[in-house]
Design an enzyme around this catalytic site. Structure first.
Site, PDB file in Angstrom:
ATOM      1  N   LYS A 202       0.803  -1.248  -0.154  1.00  0.00           N
ATOM      2  CA  LYS A 202       0.062  -0.116   0.099  1.00  0.00           C
ATOM      3  C   LYS A 202       0.774   1.049  -0.129  1.00  0.00           C
ATOM      4  CE  LYS A 202      -3.735   2.174   2.356  1.00  0.00           C
ATOM      5  NZ  LYS A 202      -4.518   1.962   3.583  1.00  0.00           N
ATOM      6  N   ARG A 212     -11.342   9.443   2.143  1.00  0.00           N
ATOM      7  CA  ARG A 212     -10.710  10.228   3.497  1.00  0.00           C
ATOM      8  C   ARG A 212     -12.058  10.964   3.849  1.00  0.00           C
ATOM      9  NH1 ARG A 212      -4.254  10.904   3.276  1.00  0.00           N
ATOM     10  NH2 ARG A 212      -3.855   8.993   2.990  1.00  0.00           N
ATOM     11  N   LYS A 225       1.020   9.903   5.917  1.00  0.00           N
ATOM     12  CA  LYS A 225       1.363   8.464   6.204  1.00  0.00           C
ATOM     13  C   LYS A 225       2.452   7.972   5.743  1.00  0.00           C
ATOM     14  CE  LYS A 225      -3.896   7.988   6.679  1.00  0.00           C
ATOM     15  NZ  LYS A 225      -4.784   7.129   6.375  1.00  0.00           N
ATOM     16  N   GLU A 241       7.860  -7.028   1.134  1.00  0.00           N
ATOM     17  CA  GLU A 241       6.313  -6.751   1.951  1.00  0.00           C
ATOM     18  C   GLU A 241       5.628  -7.983   1.705  1.00  0.00           C
ATOM     19  OE1 GLU A 241       5.231  -4.736   3.995  1.00  0.00           O
ATOM     20  OE2 GLU A 241       6.373  -2.889   4.049  1.00  0.00           O
ATOM     21  N   LYS A 256      -2.070  -1.613  -3.905  1.00  0.00           N
ATOM     22  CA  LYS A 256      -3.006  -0.339  -3.821  1.00  0.00           C
ATOM     23  C   LYS A 256      -2.336   0.844  -3.782  1.00  0.00           C
ATOM     24  CE  LYS A 256      -6.280   1.527  -0.542  1.00  0.00           C
ATOM     25  NZ  LYS A 256      -6.668   1.301   0.829  1.00  0.00           N
ATOM     26  N   SER A 282     -10.419   5.371  -4.555  1.00  0.00           N
ATOM     27  CA  SER A 282     -11.349   6.505  -4.802  1.00  0.00           C
ATOM     28  C   SER A 282     -10.978   7.723  -5.621  1.00  0.00           C
ATOM     29  CB  SER A 282     -11.690   7.068  -3.265  1.00  0.00           C
ATOM     30  OG  SER A 282     -10.448   7.735  -2.957  1.00  0.00           O
ATOM     31  N   TYR A 320     -15.329   0.768  -6.854  1.00  0.00           N
ATOM     32  CA  TYR A 320     -16.882   1.436  -6.591  1.00  0.00           C
ATOM     33  C   TYR A 320     -17.573   1.300  -8.006  1.00  0.00           C
ATOM     34  CZ  TYR A 320     -13.948   3.203  -2.973  1.00  0.00           C
ATOM     35  OH  TYR A 320     -13.113   3.356  -1.652  1.00  0.00           O
TER      36      TYR A 320
HETATM   37  C1  PBG Z   1      -7.276   3.412   5.303  1.00  0.00           C
HETATM   38  C2  PBG Z   1      -7.861   3.008   3.938  1.00  0.00           C
HETATM   39  C3  PBG Z   1      -7.733   4.152   2.964  1.00  0.00           C
HETATM   40  C4  PBG Z   1      -8.247   3.447   1.985  1.00  0.00           C
HETATM   41  C5  PBG Z   1      -8.733   2.418   2.301  1.00  0.00           C
HETATM   42  N1  PBG Z   1      -8.186   2.103   3.521  1.00  0.00           N
HETATM   43  C6  PBG Z   1      -7.009   5.402   2.879  1.00  0.00           C
HETATM   44  C7  PBG Z   1      -5.863   5.715   3.536  1.00  0.00           C
HETATM   45  O1  PBG Z   1      -4.638   4.856   3.772  1.00  0.00           O
HETATM   46  O2  PBG Z   1      -5.683   6.991   3.750  1.00  0.00           O
HETATM   47  C8  PBG Z   1      -8.228   4.127   0.454  1.00  0.00           C
HETATM   48  C9  PBG Z   1      -9.329   3.382  -0.482  1.00  0.00           C
HETATM   49  C10 PBG Z   1      -9.775   4.507  -1.444  1.00  0.00           C
HETATM   50  O3  PBG Z   1      -8.983   5.561  -1.724  1.00  0.00           O
HETATM   51  O4  PBG Z   1     -10.650   4.322  -1.982  1.00  0.00           O
HETATM   52  N2  PBG Z   1      -6.744   2.346   6.068  1.00  0.00           N
END
Ligand code: PBG
Length: 330
Positions: A202, A212, A225, A241, A256, A282, A320
């Site tokens: 990730k 968010r 992050k 990982e 991701k 998203s 989505y």
């Molecule tokens: C957080 C989490 C995130 C997403 C899924 N779980 C966002 C982040 O790490 O800030 C993102 C999913 C998306 O953007 O559709 N644990």
């Protein structure tokens, strides 16, 4: 590479000449079995709330969940992924609402399991960001994310989700060592058959913004992050990982975001014989959706992009668009 001939004997266009022929030689086909549908939850009754920057995506209160889950089951989508919008007054430093057995995710899991039995899988995020007042996935102390202390909470969060009936535990927090600890604790409590889908790879990404908003962490998030999510410049680190998470007991791994990371999907697929999933996040969703709405690109772009994930080696994609394109895939 085997090339048996040359132009003009060899004409690659021949196989493309008609629709039936293109179908015949097609190498990758997207089906509804390849889709996972994320669902946002909100407390209260009879709510279907729109989300800033995520057109045509809503947060559902538990009593209206059927509206969207019915469609997913009808469409034969194999699994939904649940994400809670937590009210501000329930958020605190330690994200303790994540361990409340009456929290939104727990209620939603129970509702779906009771109504739909095993006709659709349920996957739940394991991370603290929907619950913390600072918007981070882990515990924060003087600006630092505490790894091992966070893992202790994630173990409990996972067990709670399993107790409620969650099928697939999906740690998305990126703490070190959490997969092994979660697996150990699930087994100790006799949840040996609960699967773990690790968000092993990730990246710290600019494409998570609309999500968010959806879970209400955007305005709260202090800093970034980058001390736990990966640097998007890295490829080999992704292999490390995944190797670690497989050793610790992951059943599937996730890459991701999606589209900018297809090379990583391919790398993981080639290095490990484990199911690899991709998350079309998203920001990617909203860009494509708005592009279509404004007439910049056409609607077929959705399936084109998702087929790209398959071609790269993904077994499935969290998207989505899942319910929106299911009909076109039949
Ligand atoms: C957080 C989490 C995130 C997403 C899924 N779980 C966002 C982040 O790490 O800030 C993102 C999913 C998306 O953007 O559709 N644990």
């Amino acid at each position: 590479m085997i090339i048996t001939g040359k132009y003009p004997n060899l004409r690659l266009r021949r196989n493309r000449n008609s629709d039936w022929s293109r179908r015949l030689v097609r190498e990758n086909t997207l089906s509804v079995n390849d889709l996972i549908l994320p669902i946002f939850l909100v407390d209260g009754k009879n709510k279907k709330q729109s989300i800033k920057a995520m057109p045509d995506i809503y947060r559902y209160s538990v009593n209206r969940l059927s509206e969207i889950v019915d469609k997913a089951v009808f469409n034969k989508i194999p699994m939904v992924a649940l994400f809670p919008y937590t009210a501000k007054n329930l958020k605190n430093d330690s994200g303790s609402e994540s361990l409340n057995e009456d929290n939104l995710v727990c209620k939603a899991i129970q509702f779906i399991k009771k109504k739909y039995k095993n006709s659709i899988g349920i996957m739940c995020d394991v991370a603290l960001d929907p619950y913390t007042s600072h918007g981070h996935d882990g515990l924060l102390n003087k600006g630092k994310i505490l790894n091992d202390e966070t893992v202790k909470i994630l173990i409990k969060q996972s067990l709670l989700q399993a107790q409620m009936g969650c099928d697939v535990i999906s740690p998305s927090d990126m703490m070190d060592g959490r997969i092994g600890e979660i697996r150990k604790n699930l087994d100790k409590n006799n949840f040996k058959d609960v699967q773990i889908l690790s968000y092993a790879v990730k990246y710290a990404s600019s494409f998570y913004g609309p999500f968010r908003n959806a879970v209400g962490s955007k305005s709260l998030l202090k800093g970034d992050k980058k001390t736990y999510q990966m640097d998007y410049s890295n490829n080999l680190e992704a292999i490390r990982e995944v190797a670690l998470d497989i050793k610790e007991g992951a059943d599937m791994v996730m890459v991701k975001p999606g589209m900018p990371y297809l090379d990583i999907v391919r790398t993981i697929k080639e290095n490990f014989k484990i199911p690899v999933l991709a998350y079309q996040v998203s920001g990617e969703y909203s860009l494509i959706y708005n592009g279509i709405k404004k007439g910049i690109i056409d609607k077929n772009s959705i399936i084109e992009v998702l087929t790209g994930f398959k071609r790269a080696g993904a077994n499935a994609v969290v998207t989505y668009f899942a319910n929106k394109i299911a009909k076109d895939l039949k």
